[in-house]
Design an enzyme around this catalytic site. Structure first.
Site, PDB file in Angstrom:
ATOM      1  N   ASP A  65       2.799  -2.717   8.253  1.00  0.00           N
ATOM      2  CA  ASP A  65       4.012  -3.034   9.007  1.00  0.00           C
ATOM      3  C   ASP A  65       5.093  -1.979   8.779  1.00  0.00           C
ATOM      4  OD1 ASP A  65       4.702  -3.744   6.414  1.00  0.00           O
ATOM      5  OD2 ASP A  65       5.407  -5.758   6.920  1.00  0.00           O
ATOM      6  N   ASP A  95       1.820   1.360   5.083  1.00  0.00           N
ATOM      7  CA  ASP A  95       1.647   0.611   3.837  1.00  0.00           C
ATOM      8  C   ASP A  95       0.433  -0.322   3.957  1.00  0.00           C
ATOM      9  OD1 ASP A  95       2.753  -1.276   5.552  1.00  0.00           O
ATOM     10  OD2 ASP A  95       4.037  -2.161   4.035  1.00  0.00           O
ATOM     11  N   ASP A 106      -0.302  -3.433   4.432  1.00  0.00           N
ATOM     12  CA  ASP A 106      -0.448  -4.402   5.526  1.00  0.00           C
ATOM     13  C   ASP A 106       0.023  -3.841   6.862  1.00  0.00           C
ATOM     14  OD1 ASP A 106       2.242  -4.586   4.623  1.00  0.00           O
ATOM     15  OD2 ASP A 106       2.459  -6.553   5.558  1.00  0.00           O
ATOM     16  N   SER A 145       2.350  -6.756   0.701  1.00  0.00           N
ATOM     17  CA  SER A 145       2.940  -5.590   1.354  1.00  0.00           C
ATOM     18  C   SER A 145       2.762  -4.335   0.499  1.00  0.00           C
ATOM     19  CB  SER A 145       4.414  -5.858   1.660  1.00  0.00           C
ATOM     20  OG  SER A 145       4.969  -4.833   2.438  1.00  0.00           O
TER      21      SER A 145
END
Length: 576
Positions: A308, A304, A306, A145
């Site tokens: 999400d 960010d 990834d 993340s």
């Protein structure tokens, strides 16, 4: 000989481990502290999967710890009769992400479970969408993340598309822990896995289907086209997975002026242009804000690595500056827009529901209730919001409309069961266009919300405590607060104390006890007077303890003062 030293010698002498791994370990062999940190424990497969520093050792992210986690997942899938359904796998831009995804696929294949693996990096929400689209039993997202570049991670999903929740989380954890010998972990070559029909590369067909679902969330496509010539967006993917899907959805919806920060457009596992690839960090927006001023952008957006989480800045015509939004602010703005416009256009489903977490802004409840939505609070972690969608469908009870958590994550629609920054970008840009047509900025719209519901403001105070001693300190601090809960935080009185580990609530004034009604979690919550609150929670992914807090003021200035007072009061109570 310590356990750490024993493990080091085992890794150095067993032929199972490759030469590169052994060379890395030989280089640190005489560094006692480093050896201890790498081997004093196994990298824990927790309720969120794996997350840790990349490197050789049992307490590191490497092909061996990834394989072991996957073998545990495979064993659990087989015990639940799901091996015929397959597993979807995606990954982000981080170091070794493609390799870890490939190791995951080959381990699953060696266990007779088909792996569907993306051809290149894709966002977390698309993985959530893909596994349901393909009818898989589970999914794996290789990502850390927004953590610093030295980290990577492994998030496990179940067939409903959400990250694993009880009883599957503890079931998988149990299977991973049961593997005590790396030699019990299966793998096979990619060529053999493909030949056996157990390794399938996916891509465009899932992208196209994902875009179709995103567009269904659009409420006013006509407004986008009306203001497209004059509306300007600056966007940065922070070198991550958002670049292609975000640009594609904005283009297909008709947004014309989308400027991507060139230095942060392409994947970069070292995140060279960033200290920390987190949209919560104002420093991460430096390049985006420079471009925004040049292009006279209406909104500045960042996802960010990834994709999400979404961070935003919006232009304020009065000050001529860009205002930073917290995840609570942007989430509530999107919620208000969706609820208002779905009601006006007659597209609100029957029995609509709004879901948030216990550390999300208290503004969420009056917003939900003012629009007639059923309001539910769940534990911290978007997987619990995703779980509610599954329960609604199973029980034919409610129709999920919107959910958000404070950490810059929200979900409009049910195409995914995790927070989705791609659909968040879409909805944020749509509402910005909608308000622009009315002569308002996004910041103006936020001020309207404050006037309507109250000036809610939230903050967070974190203390990092690394290593074995740090973990002990965090545990001791939680026990101190649990066993002797404070009656006040400065001038704020505690009205109710909730211990989510014991599941009990305590009314401070009457002494009356009740139940939280939520699953067990190591979280302490203090409901304060005047709609203020504070919550203590050890991080599940980082060596820190977090104190979340919120207040309600009569103006921006009043809310800021109250938040400052509460933050100082929390520091005084915990003595840190």
């Amino acid at each position: 000989m310590s356990i750490a030293t024993e493990q080091l010698e085992y890794w150095l002498n067993d032929p199972y481990f490759d030469e590169a791994t052994k060379q890395e370990l030989l280089a640190i062999r005489n560094n006692e502290a480093e050896v201890e940190d790498r081997f004093y424990k196994e990298l824990e497969f927790g309720t969120g999967g794996l997350r840790g520093v990349i490197g050789a050792g049992t307490n590191r992210m490497n092909i061996y710890t990834v394989r072991k986690a996957t073998q545990g997942l495979a064993n659990y899938i087989k015990k639940n009769g799901g091996e015929k359904k397959g597993v979807a796998i995606s990954y982000d831009c981080r170091r070794f992400s493609p390799e870890f995804a490939d190791e995951t696929a080959r381990c699953l294949a060696a266990n007779g479970i088909k792996a569907y693996i993306f051809d290149e990096l894709r966002p977390t929400p698309e993985l959530s969408f893909a596994l349901r689209k393909l009818g898989c039993i589970a999914g794996v997202m290789v990502t850390a993340s927004h953590n610093p570049p030295e980290y990577n991670g492994y998030k496990a999903y179940w067939e409903d598309g959400a990250q694993v929740t009880p009883p599957h989380d503890t079931g998988i954890i149990g299977e991973v822990k049961a593997i005590t010998d790396f030699h019990d972990v299966k793998t096979m070559s990619k060529e053999d896995a493909i030949a056996a029909g157990l390794y399938e590369v996916i891509g465009k067909e899932i992208d196209d289907a994902y875009m179709v679902e995103l567009k269904k969330q659009c409420i006013h496509p006509e407004v986008i086209k009306e203001v497209a010539d004059d509306f300007r967006i600056v966007y940065t993917p922070f070198h991550g997975t958002g670049n292609k899907p975000v640009r594609r959805i904005l283009n297909e919806l008709g947004f014309k002026n989308v400027y991507v920060v060139p230095e942060q457009e392409l994947p970069d596992p070292d995140f060279t242009t960033l200290d920390y690839p987190n949209p919560e960090d104002p420093k991460a927006f430096k390049l985006a804000l420079e471009l925004a001023k040049e292009k006279k952008a209406d909104v500045v957006l960042a996802t960010d690595p990834d994709a999400d989480r979404l961070g935003i800045y919006a232009y304020d015509t009065k000050s001529g500056e860009y205002v930073q939004f917290t995840g609570n602010m942007s989430g509530m703005l999107v919620a208000e827009y969706i609820l208002e416009e779905r009601i006006k256009t007659g597209t609100m489903p029957a029995n609509p529901a709004f879901v948030t977490t216990i550390v999300t802004t208290n503004m969420a409840k009056p917003v939900a209730e003012s629009h007639g939505l059923h309001y539910i609070e769940v534990l911290t972690g978007f997987k619990y919001i995703g779980e509610q969608i599954k329960l609604f469908e199973q029980n034919n009870s409610y129709n999920y409309v919107f959910g958000l958590e404070e950490s810059y994550g929200c979900l409009a629609g049910t195409h995914a069961r995790d927070k989705d920054a791609v659909v968040a970008v879409q909805m944020l840009c749509e509402l910005a266009a909608f308000y622009k047509k009315q002569g308002k900025t996004v910041w103006d719209a936020m001020l309207d919300m404050y006037e309507k519901y109250g000036y809610y403001k939230e903050g967070q105070y974190s203390i990092t405590m690394k290593g074995i001693e740090g973990a002990k300190e965090i545990a001791a601090l939680m026990e101190k607060l649990r066993n002797n809960p404070p009656k006040t935080f400065g001038d704020f009185k505690v009205e109710e104390f909730r211990d989510y580990k014991t599941g009990e609530t305590l009314n401070i004034a009457t002494g009356e006890k009740g139940k939280t009604g939520l699953p067990e979690s190591n979280v302490l919550y203090f409901a304060l007077d005047n709609d203020a609150w504070c919550c203590a929670r050890p991080s599940g992914t980082e060596p820190k303890i977090k104190f979340y807090m919120g207040v309600k003021g009569t103006s921006l200035e009043d809310a800021k003062n109250k938040e400052d007072q509460l933050t100082e009061a929390v520091k005084a109570v915990i003595g840190k």
